[in-house]
Design a protein around this motif. Sequence first.
Motif, PDB file in Angstrom:
ATOM      1  N   GLU A 436      31.837  44.102  32.731  1.00 23.23           N
ATOM      2  CA  GLU A 436      30.435  43.724  32.981  1.00 23.23           C
ATOM      3  C   GLU A 436      30.318  42.862  34.234  1.00 23.23           C
ATOM      4  O   GLU A 436      29.318  42.920  34.944  1.00 23.23           O
ATOM      5  N   LYS A 438      32.062  43.206  36.828  1.00 28.05           N
ATOM      6  CA  LYS A 438      32.492  43.948  38.010  1.00 28.05           C
ATOM      7  C   LYS A 438      31.602  45.120  38.374  1.00 28.05           C
ATOM      8  O   LYS A 438      31.637  45.576  39.516  1.00 28.05           O
ATOM      9  N   ALA A 439      30.888  45.688  37.400  1.00 28.53           N
ATOM     10  CA  ALA A 439      30.258  46.983  37.653  1.00 28.53           C
ATOM     11  C   ALA A 439      28.803  47.006  37.228  1.00 28.53           C
ATOM     12  O   ALA A 439      28.377  46.278  36.330  1.00 28.53           O
ATOM     13  N   GLY A 440      28.026  47.892  37.858  1.00 30.11           N
ATOM     14  CA  GLY A 440      26.630  48.087  37.502  1.00 30.11           C
ATOM     15  C   GLY A 440      26.434  49.038  36.340  1.00 30.11           C
ATOM     16  O   GLY A 440      25.394  49.031  35.689  1.00 30.11           O
ATOM     17  N   ARG A 441      27.429  49.904  36.084  1.00 36.31           N
ATOM     18  CA  ARG A 441      27.303  50.844  34.959  1.00 36.31           C
ATOM     19  C   ARG A 441      28.664  50.968  34.297  1.00 36.31           C
ATOM     20  O   ARG A 441      29.679  51.072  34.985  1.00 36.31           O
ATOM     21  N   ILE A 442      28.662  50.936  32.975  1.00 32.38           N
ATOM     22  CA  ILE A 442      29.889  51.046  32.197  1.00 32.38           C
ATOM     23  C   ILE A 442      29.764  52.258  31.293  1.00 32.38           C
ATOM     24  O   ILE A 442      28.779  52.398  30.555  1.00 32.38           O
ATOM     25  N   VAL A 458      21.528  52.228  36.135  1.00 31.04           N
ATOM     26  CA  VAL A 458      21.802  51.277  37.218  1.00 31.04           C
ATOM     27  C   VAL A 458      22.790  51.937  38.167  1.00 31.04           C
ATOM     28  O   VAL A 458      23.910  52.262  37.769  1.00 31.04           O
ATOM     29  N   GLY A 461      25.688  47.355  41.745  1.00 26.62           N
ATOM     30  CA  GLY A 461      26.858  46.603  41.311  1.00 26.62           C
ATOM     31  C   GLY A 461      27.199  45.538  42.328  1.00 26.62           C
ATOM     32  O   GLY A 461      26.675  45.522  43.445  1.00 26.62           O
ATOM     33  N   PRO A 462      28.085  44.606  41.927  1.00 27.38           N
ATOM     34  CA  PRO A 462      28.459  43.514  42.832  1.00 27.38           C
ATOM     35  C   PRO A 462      29.086  44.010  44.145  1.00 27.38           C
ATOM     36  O   PRO A 462      29.672  45.087  44.188  1.00 27.38           O
ATOM     37  N   SER A 469      23.576  42.893  43.996  1.00 22.06           N
ATOM     38  CA  SER A 469      23.874  43.333  42.635  1.00 22.06           C
ATOM     39  C   SER A 469      22.672  43.204  41.712  1.00 22.06           C
ATOM     40  O   SER A 469      22.720  43.655  40.577  1.00 22.06           O
TER      41      SER A 469
END
Lengths: 519, 519
Positions: A436, A438-442, A458, A461-462, A469
């Motif tokens: 969470e 590190k990324a915009g979508r998991i 989304v 991301g960062p 982000s």
Amino acid sequence: MLIGARALPGHAAAFSAFNPATGAALEPQFGSAIISDVDLACELADQAFDAYRETTLEQRAAFLEQIAQNIMDLGPALVERAMLESGLPQGRIEGERGRTVNQLRLFAKVVRDGRWQGATLDSALPERVPPRPDLRLRKIAVGPVVVFGASNFPLAFSVGGGDTASALAAGCPVIVKAHGAHPGTSELVGKAIQAAVASCGLPEGVFSMLHGDGRTIGTALVNHPAVKAVGFTGSRQGGTALMRTAAQRPEPIPVYAEMSSINPVFLLPCALENRAGALGTSFIDSLTLGAGQFCTNPGLVIALDGPALESFCASAAAALEEKGAATMLTSGIHSAFTEGVARLAGAQGVTLVGRGKAGDGPCAGRAALFITDAANFVGNPALEDEIFGASSLVVRCSDLEQMHQVAAHLDGQLTATIILDQDDRDAALALLPLLERKAGRILVNGYPTGVEVSHAMVHGGPFPATSDSRSTSVGAGAIDRFLRPVSYQDLPAYLLPAALQENNPQQLWRVRDGELVKA
Amino acid sequence: MLIGARALPGHAAAFSAFNPATGAALEPQFGSAIISDVDLACELADQAFDAYRETTLEQRAAFLEQIAQNIMDLGPALVERAMLESGLPQGRIEGERGRTVNQLRLFAKVVRDGRWQGATLDSALPERVPPRPDLRLRKIAVGPVVVFGASNFPLAFSVGGGDTASALAAGCPVIVKAHGAHPGTSELVGKAIQAAVASCGLPEGVFSMLHGDGRTIGTALVNHPAVKAVGFTGSRQGGTALMRTAAQRPEPIPVYAEMSSINPVFLLPCALENRAGALGTSFIDSLTLGAGQFCTNPGLVIALDGPALESFCASAAAALEEKGAATMLTSGIHSAFTEGVARLAGAQGVTLVGRGKAGDGPCAGRAALFITDAANFVGNPALEDEIFGASSLVVRCSDLEQMHQVAAHLDGQLTATIILDQDDRDAALALLPLLERKAGRILVNGYPTGVEVSHAMVHGGPFPATSDSRSTSVGAGAIDRFLRPVSYQDLPAYLLPAALQENNPQQLWRVRDGELVKA
């Protein structure tokens, strides 16, 4: 070039598109903009801004739908030109056209719905000491937006793509700096938008499109005082250059750059144990889709060392051997891919797992899969650089703790994927908070290459995945990038915008004294 | 200094607060942080982040309410120390304390309400070609936040002020760089927060507070890799320096700096004609409130030339003569004010309208009102510089068109005010769109100095009023600054955060397939 209602030949630096499958130049030639073209487009956008941002929700939605219709009405001519300029197959271009018009229609729905205005009303409390004024908030468009089209989606992330659709939806005039790899496709779509501006009776400055070099024309656009935000999809180098330019303006402006992501895929132990072979095959299918030319291409696989990982690699290598070379978008992208793969092949501690078939054609990209161990990966930041195309790196970990170290070490990403089975529950719960951050979508048990255009998507991301982000460039939330809140205190009824009028003529959901109501 | 659960003496550069009314140093001395203190505070914040951001809504709200209670429990000791360090009168400090605790309680309500999570669910469409995955979006905290306290609100915009309250509400650990002008007040409030962290059983890294120089300790905080956003209220010079620092990090981060605004007041013709004298008096009351030390102080008046404006000026000058000198916050602010007023007095084409009474005391500020004409104002950008304190400039316009030129020429502002009567309707309608482009809040027939803490407030605006016009630093919307969206694709139920679980355990309003529902 399209400047407001005009279609003008470019005055500078004529250039052609190339067919990447053959290397042949394509007719006709296009001319680039000069600085006075930039000024004219920006001034027209500035003049159009107040009228355009106050069009009714229905007018603006109908305009977006008209653009979608005009793009469909271009028929096979658009598909053929996009195929020629990009080397992408017909099915992919037609699918992308569908995505593009659906995106415009989604934003038409978002505009009509009106929630993007964030209408909020606090009642006056005249008896309170001190008295509370009547306060009403809505979000308004930030101003003219410059959009830089991407090479890898000549329709969906280009002239009429997500940045343009969301900025127009917000009420911002748009000036597109067309991508040099598909000027013919750009011109067709640009004219479709220009025609919609005219038929909807909007001020001509709502849309312009210029050809030209990013460093000169692109920088001049970003530096123009009338421009208030920038949308960009492309390389980290290009995106960070725009971020610097925008930050150094007398009035700094936001840049939404979608740049660089290697989209890690975590293979959890039980899933790997139970279906290593099938995972190897499905992973290669995702890796090689569209010649790997997606910002969400899975460029990193993290798994525990052992026989199951060997099976995964063997299966992946076998699947890779069957994959034919694919024509890449441009000779520049092809060279960068080839050099990136060569660099990875020569890096210390990195060994080849397998390669796809070689091809002929000047831009034929040959897929590649490598492997290294976690210590080497964490110790060598260059191994985390994005290689745009079908290349990926497997990182072998000794245990789950080392897998967490790799996750914590990663740069910001557009996506992170967890492949899991029932018994991976604890490992997944431990990994999720790291991802969470590190990324915009998991994603779970899928591959990241598909990016749905919907409300809950989304695509962000960062850093360096994006420059910001807090935003998404795909899905309904993309409109929020081009809005800013304004509060109105004690305005007489005749001055209040429709969204904030007492009788709620737009039938909006509004926050009144802290509660969401529609009455 | 307060680093996590510890209270440590500063290791470097001892300093004292000063009583601005007398110039006397106040006991005790405070010590400044060194770099290892910065590292420790940031590492603790990073360690606390995952646990703190996943506290329940109720836990987080109760924590904010506990901070409010602890601040009230400090009783007269806090009020007395804040008065000594700021020179502000008791009523003002007590009012500000009320504002501060109300702000914390508002954010407790906002947290419980949960709408800030932006929960959005798109149902899977397995039959569609290609199938649509299950997608769910929520907003999560960005990470540890550094807050720079302001000098002019030692409670409401300082250690426990709006930036801290909104960042904690979002789920971000906070590290405060205390303002050097009120270290004792800062320490009292910091200990109240530290005690709430402990009594609520939260990880100690949720809050730290350091003393130290902005250039060294402030910069080190902004540069620390664990820090993900910055809140600042202060000068344009300070804010733009932080913006540069943050933009140059390997991972750039957002800076929310509230900086510089002169808050234009437009006197429309009929209002001026009908009540010039009363307007002159009420304007001076607003100008001199709190020694003019508000970011929303009305530093500019725009009106049509003529006898009515002369009456306004005569009335204002008379009111000003009656205003006693007021103790300013620090000797630095006082010198800057005195120099700014002298610069304006000496500027070409600027003449004095009137001044307040002179005073003794080392920081006694003497209010001032000047006048110039529109051509001179537009041609001389220095006349638009903020003078922090009770100084304002009247700009004489020949007609409404020139008034529009002045409006269009202005930099970004926190507020813009329209003073109007019934017959000013057309003039107001024409002016409003210009002001919407320039300001975060637009007021009618009031003065901008009061900033209500509520849902519909915007305390923000285009640069240089703030670094980010998409945000507000006051009111419920301030929480949005410290959030970023994350999308979850096809997650098994056990991995889903509460906000996105199928049975909606938080009873949130959520967007499901595009529609707002609570079911």
